[in-house]
Motif scaffolding. Structure first.
Motif, PDB file in Angstrom:
ATOM      1  N   LYS A 160      -3.740  -5.913  -0.289  1.00  0.00           N
ATOM      2  CA  LYS A 160      -4.354  -5.122  -1.046  1.00  0.00           C
ATOM      3  C   LYS A 160      -5.412  -4.287  -0.419  1.00  0.00           C
ATOM      4  O   LYS A 160      -5.886  -4.580   0.663  1.00  0.00           O
ATOM      5  N   ARG A 161      -5.878  -3.444  -1.226  1.00  0.00           N
ATOM      6  CA  ARG A 161      -6.902  -2.577  -0.865  1.00  0.00           C
ATOM      7  C   ARG A 161      -7.988  -2.187  -1.942  1.00  0.00           C
ATOM      8  O   ARG A 161      -7.465  -2.304  -3.015  1.00  0.00           O
ATOM      9  N   SER A 162      -8.986  -1.984  -1.739  1.00  0.00           N
ATOM     10  CA  SER A 162     -10.043  -1.874  -2.939  1.00  0.00           C
ATOM     11  C   SER A 162     -10.811  -0.595  -2.838  1.00  0.00           C
ATOM     12  O   SER A 162     -10.966  -0.096  -1.596  1.00  0.00           O
ATOM     13  N   ARG A 163     -11.624  -0.436  -3.923  1.00  0.00           N
ATOM     14  CA  ARG A 163     -12.588   0.964  -3.980  1.00  0.00           C
ATOM     15  C   ARG A 163     -13.660   0.377  -4.958  1.00  0.00           C
ATOM     16  O   ARG A 163     -13.577  -0.319  -5.793  1.00  0.00           O
ATOM     17  N   THR A 164     -14.773   1.058  -4.684  1.00  0.00           N
ATOM     18  CA  THR A 164     -15.807   0.757  -5.830  1.00  0.00           C
ATOM     19  C   THR A 164     -16.452   1.767  -6.413  1.00  0.00           C
ATOM     20  O   THR A 164     -16.162   2.916  -5.732  1.00  0.00           O
ATOM     21  N   CYS A 165     -16.784   1.752  -7.580  1.00  0.00           N
ATOM     22  CA  CYS A 165     -17.303   2.799  -8.174  1.00  0.00           C
ATOM     23  C   CYS A 165     -18.768   3.202  -7.831  1.00  0.00           C
ATOM     24  O   CYS A 165     -19.784   2.876  -8.693  1.00  0.00           O
ATOM     25  N   GLY A 171      -9.508   4.074 -13.845  1.00  0.00           N
ATOM     26  CA  GLY A 171      -8.352   3.857 -12.835  1.00  0.00           C
ATOM     27  C   GLY A 171      -8.749   2.365 -12.200  1.00  0.00           C
ATOM     28  O   GLY A 171      -9.531   1.684 -12.970  1.00  0.00           O
ATOM     29  N   MET A 172      -7.809   2.053 -11.611  1.00  0.00           N
ATOM     30  CA  MET A 172      -7.758   0.686 -10.602  1.00  0.00           C
ATOM     31  C   MET A 172      -8.958   0.530  -9.751  1.00  0.00           C
ATOM     32  O   MET A 172      -8.804   1.622  -8.730  1.00  0.00           O
ATOM     33  N   SER A 173      -9.478  -0.474  -9.417  1.00  0.00           N
ATOM     34  CA  SER A 173     -10.279  -0.775  -8.489  1.00  0.00           C
ATOM     35  C   SER A 173      -9.644  -1.546  -7.306  1.00  0.00           C
ATOM     36  O   SER A 173     -10.035  -1.423  -6.305  1.00  0.00           O
ATOM     37  N   VAL A 174      -8.527  -1.884  -7.624  1.00  0.00           N
ATOM     38  CA  VAL A 174      -7.652  -2.884  -6.775  1.00  0.00           C
ATOM     39  C   VAL A 174      -6.042  -2.291  -6.742  1.00  0.00           C
ATOM     40  O   VAL A 174      -5.484  -2.313  -7.815  1.00  0.00           O
ATOM     41  N   GLN A 175      -5.602  -2.092  -5.470  1.00  0.00           N
ATOM     42  CA  GLN A 175      -4.116  -1.788  -5.556  1.00  0.00           C
ATOM     43  C   GLN A 175      -3.550  -2.989  -4.750  1.00  0.00           C
ATOM     44  O   GLN A 175      -4.109  -3.346  -3.610  1.00  0.00           O
ATOM     45  N   LYS A 176      -2.307  -3.187  -5.159  1.00  0.00           N
ATOM     46  CA  LYS A 176      -1.710  -4.259  -4.353  1.00  0.00           C
ATOM     47  C   LYS A 176      -0.109  -3.553  -3.756  1.00  0.00           C
ATOM     48  O   LYS A 176       0.546  -2.903  -4.665  1.00  0.00           O
ATOM     49  N   ILE A 177       0.469  -4.380  -2.657  1.00  0.00           N
ATOM     50  CA  ILE A 177       1.794  -3.851  -2.202  1.00  0.00           C
ATOM     51  C   ILE A 177       2.123  -5.131  -1.720  1.00  0.00           C
ATOM     52  O   ILE A 177       1.463  -5.913  -1.161  1.00  0.00           O
ATOM     53  N   THR A 178       3.510  -5.156  -1.914  1.00  0.00           N
ATOM     54  CA  THR A 178       4.061  -6.568  -1.189  1.00  0.00           C
ATOM     55  C   THR A 178       4.236  -6.174   0.357  1.00  0.00           C
ATOM     56  O   THR A 178       4.279  -5.096   0.613  1.00  0.00           O
ATOM     57  N   CYS A 179       4.262  -7.394   0.836  1.00  0.00           N
ATOM     58  CA  CYS A 179       4.333  -7.346   2.348  1.00  0.00           C
ATOM     59  C   CYS A 179       5.204  -8.640   2.728  1.00  0.00           C
ATOM     60  O   CYS A 179       5.301  -9.558   2.289  1.00  0.00           O
ATOM     61  N   THR A 180       5.781  -8.240   3.753  1.00  0.00           N
ATOM     62  CA  THR A 180       6.498  -9.530   4.460  1.00  0.00           C
ATOM     63  C   THR A 180       5.865  -9.821   5.889  1.00  0.00           C
ATOM     64  O   THR A 180       6.039  -8.893   6.765  1.00  0.00           O
ATOM     65  N   SER A 181       5.592 -10.957   6.125  1.00  0.00           N
ATOM     66  CA  SER A 181       5.263 -11.304   7.265  1.00  0.00           C
ATOM     67  C   SER A 181       6.005 -12.304   8.094  1.00  0.00           C
ATOM     68  O   SER A 181       6.922 -12.917   7.652  1.00  0.00           O
ATOM     69  N   SER A 228      -5.638  -4.741   3.332  1.00  0.00           N
ATOM     70  CA  SER A 228      -5.945  -6.026   4.038  1.00  0.00           C
ATOM     71  C   SER A 228      -4.612  -6.747   4.752  1.00  0.00           C
ATOM     72  O   SER A 228      -3.703  -6.092   4.445  1.00  0.00           O
ATOM     73  N   ALA A 229      -4.859  -7.801   5.443  1.00  0.00           N
ATOM     74  CA  ALA A 229      -3.791  -8.465   6.211  1.00  0.00           C
ATOM     75  C   ALA A 229      -2.999  -9.100   4.888  1.00  0.00           C
ATOM     76  O   ALA A 229      -3.637  -9.364   3.784  1.00  0.00           O
TER      77      ALA A 229
END
Length: 924
Positions: free
Chosen positions: A256-261, A275-285, A244-245
């Motif tokens: 973040k990005r997501s996936r569904t079961c 496992g995790m349905s959502v992953q997050k990473i830090t970002c700097t805009s 995502s933005a």
């Protein structure tokens, strides 16, 4: 006369006309013809209920036919005989019937089944038919084995076993699915031929249903119990969505990005995706910057049209990152003659030219006059500038580059330096007495310039030798340079005739480390930096309107806990107080330990020191207890307690495979211009506070860490520890014979009571020109683990400036109070507790919350708490102080609480925001 004799007489009379035979002959070889041939022989038969059965046989040519059952002739009156003539052959055909009743069969008690056979006579003799058995048919009611219900994954094999009831004749088995017969001939995936079992080779969703085994014979039909087969589908993750933005327009945020079961979705009770349905990473805009105008330029020369211009640019600053461009005009013009413009002048360009030349002449004249006046003013001084070195008392400046490496703690000057970082040191050279070769005292060297200031920009301990003279910009620090050799590790000088002495002892240490903080009703966290020891005071543990000054300390002196028998100390002695403080909710104390955790090899205990100074066992880590709770992680133990005091962890090895984790490290130092170089090898318990103590002592010794510390697994097998120096460069360095290997007894290492042990090695250079040292330090346990420390360093022959080793790793502020000390916001914590503290019929209560957070033991402790979920979350907070974020908790809540309406309003964005705020407040 008996029946057999009469029968024989009749038959014999029929053939011979006389009555003198008493037994039926086997044959009568008189009249011409053939032996009887059976056209129809009696068949096996079953008596159903009480109905008799008829046995029949037919033969030609046959004069007589009689039945013989179980070896005895059947009475003639019981036979029904019919006679006919075969038209094709002209032979006599005789057919005979008899009835057999249930009573006759039940009354027979022979070794085999009830049987009958026919005997036919002709002129040439007799013929016998096959034996036909007669049995009573039945079928019992109960199946020997009913099929059992199954839950199988899709494409798995299904085997339903069925053993029909005992019966005569044996029952035939037929399978029904949802009351419809199964035809294995039409479905190749189903096999019903294998011993009455139903086999489905690859389960399909359509194979789900109720299966019944049907057994039947000529007597009755029987139905088994129905077996329910469920074909389930385990969930599978879909592909990840695009990232995502960034959630903020500018600055630090996350995406973040997501996936569904849903690939496939769980079906029929299949497992949800792990496992995790959502992953997050830090970002700097990058924040957008709107453009802004520069100031207007000067007006241009008046044009022939009587106008002049001025311009401005959108560069203060220019628009960046999507910012807006400047609003307004970039240039403007106006009349430059106040309305008196004469457009008819033909030589306007000549006028402008002459005006310019005149202005240039005036400027040159002004410049010449200015230069002349300046030179006259300087002629008043007739003194040359003196050498500035005369003002510095003979000190000179030198510049050199320091070494920058990947490991901030590891300072190996032999590695490639980073030439982009330098420090300038100014100061006196390291003076020596040529006879004594000892350093001058600090006061005699530095008193002339007592206000010298030294600027040091580093946070690690390093020794830098100086081979040139130097001048200093700074104030002398009391720990800047070593004070000769007045510390516990002596340096060997060439003129010193004292032989090398193996040094194996504990370093002098401080009594304790201590930190304090004031806490109230909101709770908080107290951290001992760089030790791994922390204390978590939950929200509400202290009554409202009350506050306490809570302290925490670590004993760095001789441990007061004396080991009994084979018991060893595995952690530091941690004291928290005040002891008379009462909390309403258990607090969490985190204590590091050095055991390689395994319940098969260790029996680990938590102990507490009483007011009389004695140590009592609180609990064993593996025991069930309602007074406290211990959660043992690989490197630390998290304890939930309700009273303050002094605590420690001890271990009793169960087998020789019990392992203590030791941290091994090598330090080195050398006196100014000495040919000797000292290596000190440390073996300490693998706890942060133990190693911090070593580093602190080495700082005062002027030591340098030569290799990154490594982990040694020391077994409790009674074998000693060997430390040796290997691969010393020949012709450059030497170590005295028989001193390259030292051995430490097992008991000294195993029962070291957390005090650091070290071995010292003294190496000597052949010439002062040798500046590189390369060797290996081998630390190994006999019949155990081994580690190699590779030493490769550069030797600098002068005093070294030292800088602090440790940076603050745990926290810049040891005491954190209020909401910022907790990762889980209080509002979300309240909703979680309200949801899971209430028992749930599906088991999705606090016990499931504990299980999802890897808390599977001693759940009875939480059951005694007023809010089990709150205590579990406190333990989670203590466990994930450094390495955890709210993603793991969010994933657990998503999996447990997807059916809880109370948790539906805990959105993922709320957890994300809480995670971000905690990281920002604590500088993570």
């Amino acid at each position: 006369m008996c029946y057999q004799c009469r029968l024989c007489s009749d038959v014999f009379f029929d053939f011979t006309g006389t009555d003198n035979g008493e037994a039926l002959p086997e044959s009568i070889p008189s009249a011409p013809g053939t032996l009887p041939h059976f056209i129809e022989e009696p068949d096996d038969a079953y008596i159903i209920k009480s109905n008799p059965i008829a046995l029949r046989c037919k033969a030609r040519p046959a004069m007589q036919i009689f039945f013989k059952c179980n070896g005895e002739w059947v009475h003639q009156n019981e036979h029904v005989s019919e006679e006919s003539l075969d038209e094709s052959s002209g032979l006599k055909v005789r057919e005979v019937f008899i009835n057999v009743t249930r009573q006759q069969v039940e009354d027979f008690h022979g070794p085999e089944d009830y049987w009958c056979q026919c005997v036919a006579w002709s002129h040439l003799g007799t013929s016998k038919s096959r034996k036909a058995s007669v049995r009573i048919a039945y079928l019992r009611k109960n199946f020997e084995q009913d099929p059992q219900g199954r839950e199988v994954p899709i494409e798995g094999m299904i085997v339903l076993h069925c053993r029909p009831p005992e019966g005569v004749p044996a029952a035939e088995v037929e399978w029904l699915k949802n009351e419809e017969p199964i035809d294995s001939e039409q479905d190749e995936n189903i096999d019903t031929r294998a011993d009455h079992n139903l086999i489905i080779r690859q389960a399909r969703l359509s194979d789900s249903g109720n299966y019944t085994c049907m057994a039947a014979n000529i007597v009755a039909k029987r139905r088994s119990l129905s077996a329910t087969v469920v074909v389930y589908v385990n969930g599978g993750w879909s592909s990840w969505t695009e990232w995502s933005a960034c959630n903020v327009r500018c600055g630090r945020g996350w995406q973040k990005r997501s996936r569904t079961c849903t690939n496939p979705a769980p079906l029929n009770g299949g497992a949800f995706c792990e496992g995790m349905s959502v992953q997050k990473i830090t970002c700097t805009s990058l924040c957008p910057v709107d453009g802004s105008w520069e100031v207007w330029s000067e007006w241009s020369v008046c044009s022939p049209e009587c106008e002049h211009l001025r311009i401005r640019e959108c560069t203060a600053p220019p628009p960046r990152n999507g910012g807006k461009f400047c609003e307004g005009l970039s240039q403007e013009s106006e009349n430059c003659t106040d309305g008196l413009c004469i457009l008819g002048i033909e030589n306007a360009s000549d006028i402008a030219l002459y005006s310019g030349l005149g202005a240039a002449v005036v400027a040159v004249a002004v410049l010449v006059i200015g230069v002349t006046l300046y030179r006259r003013s300087q002629s008043d001084y007739g003194v040359d500038v003196i050498d500035s070195s005369a003002l510095t008392g003979g000190f000179q400046t030198f510049n050199f580059k320091t070494v920058r490496q990947g490991n901030s703690l590891l300072l190996n000057s032999a590695m490639q330096p980073d030439l982009t970082v330098s420090r300038t040191y100014s100061g006196p050279i390291c003076l020596q007495d040529p006879l004594d070769k000892e350093l001058m005292t600090e006061s005699s060297l530095f008193n002339p310039l007592s206000d010298i200031k030294v600027k040091v920009q580093s946070s690690f301990m390093v020794s830098l030798g100086v081979s040139e003279r130097a001048e200093y910009h700074g104030k002398n620090h009391s720990r800047t340079f070593p004070h000769g050799n007045n510390h516990s590790f002596s340096t060997m000088h060439p003129r010193n005739k004292t032989p090398y002495i193996q040094n194996l002892s504990s370093l002098p240490t401080r009594t304790e480390l201590r930190t304090t903080g004031v806490f109230g009703h909101l709770g908080g966290r107290l951290v001992m930096p760089n030790t791994g020891v922390s204390l978590l005071i939950p929200h509400g543990a202290i009554p409202e309107e009350n506050s306490w000054e809570i302290y925490m300390s670590i004993n760095q002196g001789e441990p007061s806990l004396q080991s009994d028998g084979s018991e060893v100390l595995l952690s530091p002695e941690v004291t928290c107080g005040p002891p008379d403080m009462i909390v309403t909710t258990p607090f969490a104390l985190t204590i590091p330990h050095c055991a390689d955790v395994s319940s098969e090899h260790w029996n680990i205990h938590l102990k507490k020191r009483t007011q009389q100074g004695k140590w009592e066992e609180v609990m064993s880590v593996e025991d069930e207890s309602t007074s406290c709770y211990c959660l043992l992680d690989p490197f630390a133990c998290h304890v939930l307690l309700d009273s303050f005091g002094t605590y420690a962890l001890t271990g009793e090895p169960i087998t020789d495979c019990a392992v203590k984790q030791l941290k091994v490290a090598v330090f080195g130092c050398m006196s100014c211009n000495s040919l000797d170089y000292n290596l000190r090898v440390y073996c300490v318990d693998n706890t942060p506070c133990a190693f911090q103590e070593v580093v602190s002592d080495e700082r005062h010794q002027g030591g340098q860490l030569l290799e990154e510390p490594k982990l040694l697994h020391f077994k409790g097998n009674t074998f000693s520890l060997q430390i040796s120096v290997l691969d010393i460069p020949p012709f450059l360095w030497r170590i005295k014979p028989f001193t390259a290997c030292q051995e430490v007894p097992f008991s000294r290492v195993w029962c070291s009571n957390r005090q650091p042990l070290h071995c010292a090695f003294s190496l000597e250079r052949y010439t002062p020109t040798t500046t590189q040292l390369s060797c290996k330090i081998c630390i190994r346990q006999l019949k155990g683990h081994e580690q190699i420390l590779q030493v490769q360093t550069s030797i600098l022959e002068s005093e070294r400036e030292t800088i602090t080793f440790f940076a603050q790793e745990d926290s810049s502020f040891p005491a954190q109070t209020g909401p910022k000390a907790f990762k889980i916001p209080y509002s979300i914590r309240q909703r979680i507790c309200a949801t899971f503290d209430t028992p749930n019929a599906k088991g999705k209560d606090w016990q499931m919350l504990a299980q999802k957070n890897s808390i599977n033991r001693n759940l009875s402790y939480f059951a005694t708490q007023s809010s089990p979920s709150a205590v579990i979350l406190n333990l989670w907070e203590a466990r994930h102080q450094h390495d955890g974020d709210l993603d793991s908790l969010a994933c657990a809540l998503e999996e447990i609480g997807r059916t809880h309406t109370k948790l539906s309003n805990i959105s993922e964005s709320q957890l994300d925001e809480a995670d971000f705020n905690y990281s920002r407040q604590n500088g993570l």
